[in-house]
Design a protein around this motif. Sequence first.
Motif, PDB file in Angstrom:
ATOM      1  N   CYS A 178      42.661  32.592   8.840  1.00 16.23           N
ATOM      2  CA  CYS A 178      42.989  33.825   8.226  1.00 16.23           C
ATOM      3  C   CYS A 178      44.501  34.267   7.971  1.00 16.23           C
ATOM      4  O   CYS A 178      44.701  35.258   7.274  1.00 16.23           O
ATOM      5  CB  CYS A 178      42.309  35.052   9.094  1.00 16.23           C
ATOM      6  SG  CYS A 178      40.467  34.397   9.468  1.00 16.23           S
ATOM      7  N   CYS A 229      32.466  46.301   7.209  1.00 17.28           N
ATOM      8  CA  CYS A 229      33.350  46.121   7.919  1.00 17.28           C
ATOM      9  C   CYS A 229      34.287  47.625   8.119  1.00 17.28           C
ATOM     10  O   CYS A 229      34.724  48.224   6.994  1.00 17.28           O
ATOM     11  CB  CYS A 229      34.215  45.201   7.171  1.00 17.28           C
ATOM     12  SG  CYS A 229      35.914  44.621   8.042  1.00 17.28           S
ATOM     13  N   THR A 239      33.195  42.075  12.254  1.00 19.86           N
ATOM     14  CA  THR A 239      33.583  41.760  10.992  1.00 19.86           C
ATOM     15  C   THR A 239      32.582  41.541  10.029  1.00 19.86           C
ATOM     16  O   THR A 239      31.445  41.243  10.341  1.00 19.86           O
ATOM     17  CB  THR A 239      34.792  40.637  10.990  1.00 19.86           C
ATOM     18  OG1 THR A 239      35.568  40.711   9.771  1.00 19.86           O
ATOM     19  CG2 THR A 239      34.153  39.409  11.040  1.00 19.86           C
ATOM     20  N   THR A 315      40.193  43.800  11.037  1.00 21.87           N
ATOM     21  CA  THR A 315      38.869  43.116  10.797  1.00 21.87           C
ATOM     22  C   THR A 315      37.700  43.826  11.260  1.00 21.87           C
ATOM     23  O   THR A 315      36.604  43.533  10.927  1.00 21.87           O
ATOM     24  CB  THR A 315      38.921  41.696  11.505  1.00 21.87           C
ATOM     25  OG1 THR A 315      39.015  41.999  12.959  1.00 21.87           O
ATOM     26  CG2 THR A 315      39.835  40.805  11.121  1.00 21.87           C
ATOM     27  N   SER A 346      43.524  48.608   5.499  1.00 21.05           N
ATOM     28  CA  SER A 346      42.775  47.127   5.364  1.00 21.05           C
ATOM     29  C   SER A 346      41.986  47.113   4.052  1.00 21.05           C
ATOM     30  O   SER A 346      40.916  47.865   4.229  1.00 21.05           O
ATOM     31  CB  SER A 346      42.423  46.846   6.796  1.00 21.05           C
ATOM     32  OG  SER A 346      42.013  45.524   6.639  1.00 21.05           O
ATOM     33  N   LYS A 348      39.929  45.154   3.897  1.00 17.84           N
ATOM     34  CA  LYS A 348      38.608  44.617   4.199  1.00 17.84           C
ATOM     35  C   LYS A 348      37.641  45.567   4.417  1.00 17.84           C
ATOM     36  O   LYS A 348      36.375  45.271   4.223  1.00 17.84           O
ATOM     37  CB  LYS A 348      38.774  43.977   5.628  1.00 17.84           C
ATOM     38  CG  LYS A 348      39.783  42.552   5.852  1.00 17.84           C
ATOM     39  CD  LYS A 348      39.930  42.086   7.045  1.00 17.84           C
ATOM     40  CE  LYS A 348      40.899  40.992   7.038  1.00 17.84           C
ATOM     41  NZ  LYS A 348      42.229  41.466   6.565  1.00 17.84           N
ATOM     42  N   HIS A 353      36.188  40.266   5.081  1.00 18.01           N
ATOM     43  CA  HIS A 353      37.132  39.555   5.454  1.00 18.01           C
ATOM     44  C   HIS A 353      37.003  38.213   4.748  1.00 18.01           C
ATOM     45  O   HIS A 353      36.276  37.507   4.904  1.00 18.01           O
ATOM     46  CB  HIS A 353      36.746  39.325   6.861  1.00 18.01           C
ATOM     47  CG  HIS A 353      38.015  38.624   7.680  1.00 18.01           C
ATOM     48  ND1 HIS A 353      39.175  37.945   6.857  1.00 18.01           N
ATOM     49  CD2 HIS A 353      38.501  38.342   8.977  1.00 18.01           C
ATOM     50  CE1 HIS A 353      39.808  37.388   7.665  1.00 18.01           C
ATOM     51  NE2 HIS A 353      39.623  37.675   8.899  1.00 18.01           N
ATOM     52  N   ALA A 358      42.666  36.665   2.749  1.00 16.65           N
ATOM     53  CA  ALA A 358      42.501  38.110   3.040  1.00 16.65           C
ATOM     54  C   ALA A 358      43.671  38.401   3.060  1.00 16.65           C
ATOM     55  O   ALA A 358      44.142  39.526   2.656  1.00 16.65           O
ATOM     56  CB  ALA A 358      41.895  38.280   4.755  1.00 16.65           C
TER      57      ALA A 358
END
Length: 450
Positions: A178, A229, A239, A315, A346, A348, A353, A358
């Motif tokens: 990642c 997430c 995640t 995450t 984030s 995400k 993710h 990412a």
Amino acid sequence: MSTNHDDPIVIVGMAVEAPGGVETLADYWTALAESRDLLGPFPRDRGWPLERLFGLAETEGWGTVRDAGGFLDTAADFDPQFFGITPREAVAMDPQQRVALRVAWRALENAGINPSDLGDDEIGCYMGASNTEYGPHGAEVNDYTGYRAGGAALGAVAGRISNCLGLTGPSVVVDVACASSLAAVHMAANGIRNDECEWALAGAACIMGSPGAFFEFSKNNALAADGQCRPYAEDASGTLWGEGVGVVVLERESRARRLGHRIYARLLGSRVNHNGKGAPIAVPSTSAQERLIRATVAASGVAPELVDLIEGHGTGTAVGDPLELAALQQVYGAPRTDGSDALLGSVKSNLGHAQAAAGLLGLIKVLLSGLHGQIPPTRHAAQPTTRVDWDGSGLRLASELRDWAPRDGVRYAAVSSFGVSGTNAHAVLAMPALDETGSVQAASLKEAHA
């Protein structure tokens, strides 16, 4: 890496494809600014064993897999003849090659570069990617045997771009899980500084050829129980996997100014390190992340209290997020004379993710934030985790869309990306503010860092 402040590396072009039908930078920014949920149900056209997947929780010790993830709507779309590829070869190609090629073309166009007129120039191509199990095993005999060597090769995610566009500089795929995409950007910048290439494409691709990552994290009980997430949130339960592709164009600032390219940002500093031994390989390390962030900030030449936006790894896991927050607070949590806090988020939270891609999706989010002069919200940020002390920490979650005032004509931001293989990457950026006419303000990047 030492940053050359006399002629720094700048980002002059970018392109993205993300879940939720996002195919353009405008689509991406609108989705972020409006705090959209870009997740959706599993694709039904990939031949995945969905009944078995959703039934894993019935087996003792396995976690629930919800019918949710961040999947690309256009993963199967490709015009092979446009790129001089035969239809049969195109089917044998990992979709990560196909979509990365398409997005690289758009990134060049965004930079004002004609992708079909590059000749055999020494241009670098550095891409992050991981094996996601596309297609039949190589030992099987089928209509695509003979094309599988290049079609399944991980290195061909970069090699295909170089081949189709005629790039003769370094062509490298980085797989550090990642952390792959930011590591690719770091390597591309170093390649330019070391005169291995005049300029470069850097990016990453993640399109899942199988749902293997969901099986793995179901067994580890590390998937989001509700199919959302929730980075840095109190109710985060794990995640959620996603997909995406992003590419940026890097060159020296002198070249960008000479050719009239728009400068989205200076890459002031980037660093990559590893957790080392001690804990199991997949367990994050606060001390390693702190060392990495401190080294990156030192290379950037910018005081940490000037960084107003941090795009974290985030995450949504109970172990990883608090460890990351502790490292960020140690470096970016110093009191600020203006009483402000650095805003943390984030992407995400919007799209899941995206694994190897990412960090690049987070980087492009930061570049668009600087371009628009606004910081988009992170979803599910209303109740931050209580596993860290936020009071007086100098950090808080970006919970709403807000204007981002520049500091002397410049906006400073940082991006993190950490891998399950123990590799960590961090970057610090400076983005020029634009005035009402769309021109760089008088206090430009050059003047701010003279």
